[in-house]
Design an enzyme around this catalytic site. Structure first.
Site, PDB file in Angstrom:
ATOM      1  N   CYS A  52      -1.825   9.453   2.533  1.00 40.97           N
ATOM      2  CA  CYS A  52      -1.424   8.862   1.252  1.00 40.97           C
ATOM      3  C   CYS A  52      -2.349   9.295   0.119  1.00 40.97           C
ATOM      4  CB  CYS A  52      -1.397   7.350   1.355  1.00 40.97           C
ATOM      5  SG  CYS A  52      -2.967   6.646   1.875  1.00 40.97           S
TER       6      CYS A  52
ATOM      7  N   GLU B 137       0.889  -1.177   0.000  1.00 41.59           N
ATOM      8  CA  GLU B 137       0.000   0.000   0.000  1.00 41.59           C
ATOM      9  C   GLU B 137       0.917   1.214   0.000  1.00 41.59           C
ATOM     10  OE1 GLU B 137      -3.323   0.008  -0.033  1.00 41.59           O
ATOM     11  OE2 GLU B 137      -3.763  -2.103   0.298  1.00 41.59           O
TER      12      GLU B 137
HETATM   13  P1  NAD Z   1       8.176   4.629   5.123  1.00 44.27           P
HETATM   14  O1  NAD Z   1       8.227   3.877   3.855  1.00 44.27           O
HETATM   15  O2  NAD Z   1       9.307   5.524   5.461  1.00 44.27           O
HETATM   16  O3  NAD Z   1       7.998   3.669   6.383  1.00 44.27           O
HETATM   17  C1  NAD Z   1       6.973   2.705   6.526  1.00 44.27           C
HETATM   18  C2  NAD Z   1       7.440   1.539   7.377  1.00 44.27           C
HETATM   19  O4  NAD Z   1       8.541   0.935   6.742  1.00 44.27           O
HETATM   20  C3  NAD Z   1       7.901   1.906   8.800  1.00 44.27           C
HETATM   21  O5  NAD Z   1       7.370   0.977   9.721  1.00 44.27           O
HETATM   22  C4  NAD Z   1       9.409   1.757   8.710  1.00 44.27           C
HETATM   23  O6  NAD Z   1       9.972   1.330   9.936  1.00 44.27           O
HETATM   24  C5  NAD Z   1       9.573   0.681   7.686  1.00 44.27           C
HETATM   25  N1  NAD Z   1      10.882   0.676   7.010  1.00 44.27           N
HETATM   26  C6  NAD Z   1      11.788   1.660   6.932  1.00 44.27           C
HETATM   27  N2  NAD Z   1      12.880   1.240   6.256  1.00 44.27           N
HETATM   28  C7  NAD Z   1      12.653  -0.043   5.900  1.00 44.27           C
HETATM   29  C8  NAD Z   1      13.413  -1.036   5.178  1.00 44.27           C
HETATM   30  N3  NAD Z   1      14.601  -0.784   4.692  1.00 44.27           N
HETATM   31  N4  NAD Z   1      12.851  -2.249   5.001  1.00 44.27           N
HETATM   32  C9  NAD Z   1      11.630  -2.521   5.485  1.00 44.27           C
HETATM   33  N5  NAD Z   1      10.867  -1.619   6.157  1.00 44.27           N
HETATM   34  C10 NAD Z   1      11.380  -0.407   6.361  1.00 44.27           C
HETATM   35  O7  NAD Z   1       6.809   5.450   5.044  1.00 44.27           O
HETATM   36  P2  NAD Z   1       6.294   6.560   6.031  1.00 44.27           P
HETATM   37  O8  NAD Z   1       7.121   7.791   5.885  1.00 44.27           O
HETATM   38  O9  NAD Z   1       6.123   5.995   7.392  1.00 44.27           O
HETATM   39  O10 NAD Z   1       4.831   6.840   5.439  1.00 44.27           O
HETATM   40  C11 NAD Z   1       4.608   7.737   4.395  1.00 44.27           C
HETATM   41  C12 NAD Z   1       4.404   7.039   3.076  1.00 44.27           C
HETATM   42  O11 NAD Z   1       3.439   6.028   3.231  1.00 44.27           O
HETATM   43  C13 NAD Z   1       3.867   7.949   1.991  1.00 44.27           C
HETATM   44  O12 NAD Z   1       4.531   7.664   0.782  1.00 44.27           O
HETATM   45  C14 NAD Z   1       2.399   7.564   1.895  1.00 44.27           C
HETATM   46  O13 NAD Z   1       1.806   7.818   0.662  1.00 44.27           O
HETATM   47  C15 NAD Z   1       2.452   6.115   2.210  1.00 44.27           C
HETATM   48  N6  NAD Z   1       1.172   5.650   2.721  1.00 44.27           N
HETATM   49  C16 NAD Z   1       0.414   4.809   1.959  1.00 44.27           C
HETATM   50  C17 NAD Z   1      -0.835   4.398   2.413  1.00 44.27           C
HETATM   51  C18 NAD Z   1      -1.703   3.465   1.612  1.00 44.27           C
HETATM   52  O14 NAD Z   1      -2.607   2.913   2.205  1.00 44.27           O
HETATM   53  N7  NAD Z   1      -1.473   3.289   0.333  1.00 44.27           N
HETATM   54  C19 NAD Z   1      -1.282   4.829   3.656  1.00 44.27           C
HETATM   55  C20 NAD Z   1      -0.479   5.665   4.402  1.00 44.27           C
HETATM   56  C21 NAD Z   1       0.751   6.065   3.935  1.00 44.27           C
END
Ligand code: NAD
Length: 476
Positions: free
Chosen positions: A252, A218
């Site tokens: 998002c 997502e």
């Molecule tokens: P992010 O990708 O920075 O982090 C999300 C999760 O990934 C966190 O739990 C983090 O600890 C983990 N993570 C970080 N590095 C990682 C790695 N190397 N391997 C595996 N996991 C890792 O995202 P964010 O800044 O927390 O959220 C914002 C983003 O999320 C925006 O791009 C937004 O559009 C998206 N988002 C999407 C939805 C949806 O439902 N489509 C909903 C909310 C947010």
């Protein structure tokens, strides 16, 4: 050097998988009990969780959190409880003629996959951990959750509460930063749901691929707003302002940029400004308006505006109370509208994820359609207008994860609609029956009748007349 928690995580997974295997078939009553406990956790500790989110963000209205993260999630639990009997029923399928007449049977059974990993972001930390959890439970799975390190208090509280309401063999919360997240995404889960950025999504899919773990991603993207000529501008402005200002644009599905007819640009910008003024007479000391989650995220957004300004954009700061934001460290940022934007600006290349709204103009709506098609497929797409022909032209000539017509974001709150992206904005979906199926294995079960079908169908050597007849029938 970060501590390696792989062995601890593997042990957690092993414990859940053994419990899962031992308890099969997982009764619907046990699944429902888990969903009810997840709902009870949210009801009993909703206010505490909202307080934690408020502290994590610097400021985030507990009332907003109550709607978006607590009540909305409890409501989704209710939806799962109401529908899961129907979702989990085996489906009869057709067998090849004339096998049905001879007593053959075919069905699809939706069976649990096992242990589901849930990796969640910070922007709706409770919702995006517990919503997938509800459907993972409905489908009969166990779950391990890794929430974001940016909302540390909320993540710690979720870990504490889940340990109180669940046995670790049913559900467990793992906390930690990117190293832990990477170790988590490298586990041999039966399915992994990741909500977060497209860049991290890529890394998660790569880690999951090593174990061939199926993923639901997502992700984010630049969700466009199409303002049609027939749109009610005042209403559209108000709705776009609400969608862009809620959670300070850290959604998002927030409208990323707005495409408007050239001669309606002034009116559209004024309508968005008016929408902001009506909802937020002040921003700085207004509890209803969220802070940007961290200094790093705040600086990135300031950087997007500065870059656009340097490259020739007109910058309109919507500051209804005429407040001074420079002398505070509360990370509040007023809505900043950018006009005359060009593709070389970072604001037109990255997902904005904050209160910055670029405006583009078109003479013909086809220009806006072409622009969207030349870029990554977005998570959401919004059309405002009463012209059904134009609406269908926009919808049938573009591709996006989902659509809301005459508003923004709202399609995600329809529990019965699948929610997900397409391509760079995501893979797979949850919510609706689709979510239940995403976390289930569609197992085909065929039952052969007593009669020797292989011989009758010419599949059994020695091949001869029956085989020739079968081939002819199939090729006819
Ligand atoms: P992010 O990708 O920075 O982090 C999300 C999760 O990934 C966190 O739990 C983090 O600890 C983990 N993570 C970080 N590095 C990682 C790695 N190397 N391997 C595996 N996991 C890792 O995202 P964010 O800044 O927390 O959220 C914002 C983003 O999320 C925006 O791009 C937004 O559009 C998206 N988002 C999407 C939805 C949806 O439902 N489509 C909903 C909310 C947010």
């Amino acid at each position: 050097m970060a501590e390696d928690r792989t062995a601890e995580l593997e042990a957690m997974l092993e414990k859940q998988r053994s419990a899962f295997t031992a308890s099969r078939p997982e009764q619907l009553s046990a699944r429902k009990d888990r969903i009810e406990r997840a709902m009870a956790l949210l009801k009993d500790h909703g206010e505490e969780l909202c307080r934690a989110m408020n502290v994590d963000f610097g400021n985030r209205s507990p009332m907003q959190s109550m709607i978006t993260d607590i009540a909305g999630t409890v409501n989704f639990g209710k939806y799962c409880l109401k529908n899961m009997d129907k979702w989990s029923r085996p489906e009869k399928r057709k067998v090849t003629f004339p096998l049905g007449l001879l007593g053959a049977k075919a069905e699809v059974r939706y069976e649990p996959k096992g242990v589901i990993g849930i990796l969640a972001p910070w922007n709706f930390p409770v919702n995006l951990s517990f919503n997938p959890l509800m459907q993972a439970f409905a489908a009969g799975n166990r779950a391990m959750i890794k929430p974001s390190e940016f909302t540390e208090r909320t993540s710690d509280l979720m870990a504490e509460l889940v340990a109180k309401y669940f046995d670790p063999s049913e559900c467990v919360v793992v906390t930690g930063g990117p190293e832990v997240a990477h170790a988590f995404s490298s586990l041999p889960f039966d399915h992994l749901v990741f909500t977060g950025s497209t860049a991290t999504g890529r890394k998660v899919m790569e880690a999951a691929a090593k174990n061939l773990v199926p993923v639901t991603l997502e992700l984010g993207g630049k969700s466009p707003v199409f303002l049609g000529r027939s749109a009610d501008i005042a209403k559209a402005g108000e709705r776009i302002a609400l969608g862009k200002m809620m959670n300070a644009g850290q959604i998002c599905l927030a409208p990323d940029y707005m495409y408007v007819p050239e001669d309606m640009e002034e009116g559209a910008v004024a309508a968005v400004q008016l929408g902001v003024h009506n909802m937020y007479p002040k921003l700085r000391d207004n509890e209803d308006y969220a802070s940007i989650v961290s200094d790093r995220h705040f600086e990135r957004l300031q950087g997007l505006v500065a870059d656009a300004k340097d490259k020739g954009a007109e910058v309109i700061e919507v500051n209804p109370g005429d407040e001074d934001f420079s002398a505070t460290n509360i990370r509040k940022m007023p809505l900043t509208i950018l006009r005359n934007v060009t593709d070389d600006m970072a604001a037109m290349q990255e997902e904005i994820f904050g209160p910055v709204l670029p405006v583009k103009t078109y003479k013909q709506v086809t220009e806006a359609i072409d622009y969207v098609n030349e870029h990554d497929r977005p998570l959401g797409l919004y059309y405002f207008g009463e012209d059904a022909g134009e609406r269908e032209q926009v919808l049938t000539r573009t591709i996006s994860g989902g659509v809301t017509v005459n508003d923004v974001i709202f399609h995600v709150s329809m529990d019965d609609l699948p929610f997900g992206g397409v391509g760079p904005s995501g893979i797979g979906s949850y919510h609706g029956v689709e979510g239940f199926r995403e976390f289930s294995h569609a197992r085909s079960v065929y039952t052969q009748p007593k009669i020797d079908i292989a011989k009758l169908g010419g599949f059994k050597p020695p091949y001869g007349a029956a085989t020739e007849k079968a081939v002819k029938t199939m090729m006819k």
